[in-house]
Design a protein around this motif. Sequence first.
Motif, PDB file in Angstrom:
ATOM      1  N   GLY A 225       0.916  -1.145   0.175  1.00  0.00           N
ATOM      2  CA  GLY A 225       0.114   0.167  -0.048  1.00  0.00           C
ATOM      3  C   GLY A 225       0.967   1.321  -0.032  1.00  0.00           C
ATOM      4  N   GLY A 226       0.989   1.801  -1.150  1.00  0.00           N
ATOM      5  CA  GLY A 226       2.040   3.181  -1.225  1.00  0.00           C
ATOM      6  C   GLY A 226       1.219   4.384  -0.786  1.00  0.00           C
ATOM      7  N   GLY A 227      -0.008   4.315  -0.792  1.00  0.00           N
ATOM      8  CA  GLY A 227      -0.819   5.526  -0.542  1.00  0.00           C
ATOM      9  C   GLY A 227      -0.930   6.006   0.980  1.00  0.00           C
TER      10      GLY A 227
ATOM     11  N   ARG B 254       5.762   8.079   4.662  1.00  0.00           N
ATOM     12  CA  ARG B 254       6.911   8.575   5.637  1.00  0.00           C
ATOM     13  C   ARG B 254       7.922   7.633   5.922  1.00  0.00           C
ATOM     14  NH1 ARG B 254       3.837   9.066  10.265  1.00  0.00           N
ATOM     15  NH2 ARG B 254       4.540   6.720  10.489  1.00  0.00           N
ATOM     16  N   ASP B 255       7.686   6.423   5.906  1.00  0.00           N
ATOM     17  CA  ASP B 255       8.935   5.622   6.176  1.00  0.00           C
ATOM     18  C   ASP B 255       9.608   5.198   5.200  1.00  0.00           C
ATOM     19  OD1 ASP B 255       7.824   5.166   8.902  1.00  0.00           O
ATOM     20  OD2 ASP B 255       6.815   3.363   8.570  1.00  0.00           O
ATOM     21  N   LEU B 256       9.238   5.225   3.905  1.00  0.00           N
ATOM     22  CA  LEU B 256      10.111   5.169   2.638  1.00  0.00           C
ATOM     23  C   LEU B 256      10.968   6.367   2.449  1.00  0.00           C
ATOM     24  CD1 LEU B 256      10.277   3.901  -0.175  1.00  0.00           C
ATOM     25  CD2 LEU B 256       8.455   5.075  -0.900  1.00  0.00           C
ATOM     26  N   CYS B 257      10.259   7.490   2.554  1.00  0.00           N
ATOM     27  CA  CYS B 257      11.099   8.803   2.642  1.00  0.00           C
ATOM     28  C   CYS B 257      12.377   8.767   3.566  1.00  0.00           C
ATOM     29  CB  CYS B 257      10.339  10.020   2.745  1.00  0.00           C
ATOM     30  SG  CYS B 257       9.275  10.442   1.435  1.00  0.00           S
TER      31      CYS B 257
ATOM     32  N   ARG C 254       4.052  10.700  -8.164  1.00  0.00           N
ATOM     33  CA  ARG C 254       3.946  12.065  -7.412  1.00  0.00           C
ATOM     34  C   ARG C 254       5.267  11.581  -6.524  1.00  0.00           C
ATOM     35  NH1 ARG C 254      -1.827  13.010  -5.825  1.00  0.00           N
ATOM     36  NH2 ARG C 254      -2.498  11.764  -7.532  1.00  0.00           N
ATOM     37  N   LEU C 255       5.625  10.794  -6.210  1.00  0.00           N
ATOM     38  CA  LEU C 255       6.596  10.509  -4.863  1.00  0.00           C
ATOM     39  C   LEU C 255       8.030  10.699  -5.373  1.00  0.00           C
ATOM     40  CD1 LEU C 255       5.520   7.070  -3.088  1.00  0.00           C
ATOM     41  CD2 LEU C 255       5.270   9.399  -2.371  1.00  0.00           C
ATOM     42  N   CYS C 256       8.276  10.874  -6.842  1.00  0.00           N
ATOM     43  CA  CYS C 256       9.539  11.155  -7.233  1.00  0.00           C
ATOM     44  C   CYS C 256      10.125  12.335  -6.732  1.00  0.00           C
ATOM     45  CB  CYS C 256       9.526  11.574  -8.762  1.00  0.00           C
ATOM     46  SG  CYS C 256       9.263  10.092  -9.759  1.00  0.00           S
TER      47      CYS C 256
END
Length: 82
Positions: free
Chosen positions: A10-12, A18-21, A46-48
């Motif tokens: 679940g990437g949304g 927050r954890d990915l960043c 949009r995460l780029c």
Amino acid sequence: MNCLSWNCRGGGNVATVRDLCALVRAHNPLIVFLCETRQKCDRMKRLCSRLGLKGFAGSDSDGFSGGLALFWHESLFGYSGN
């Protein structure tokens, strides 16, 4: 070369993003691969900017299953501009 691969389920989700960043800031990978994003490509793209990565390729989820996202640093393959 430093790569990050994550079955994020679940990437949304705000906590997931927050954890990915935080992981990207801590490890500075050139490639980030996410599976089971459960999101459309447009939303994942949009995460780029938040990740500091320019390249993106992905596939949409089918409802609440699947979805892939691949991000990369522009120095690796060049900027795709997709």
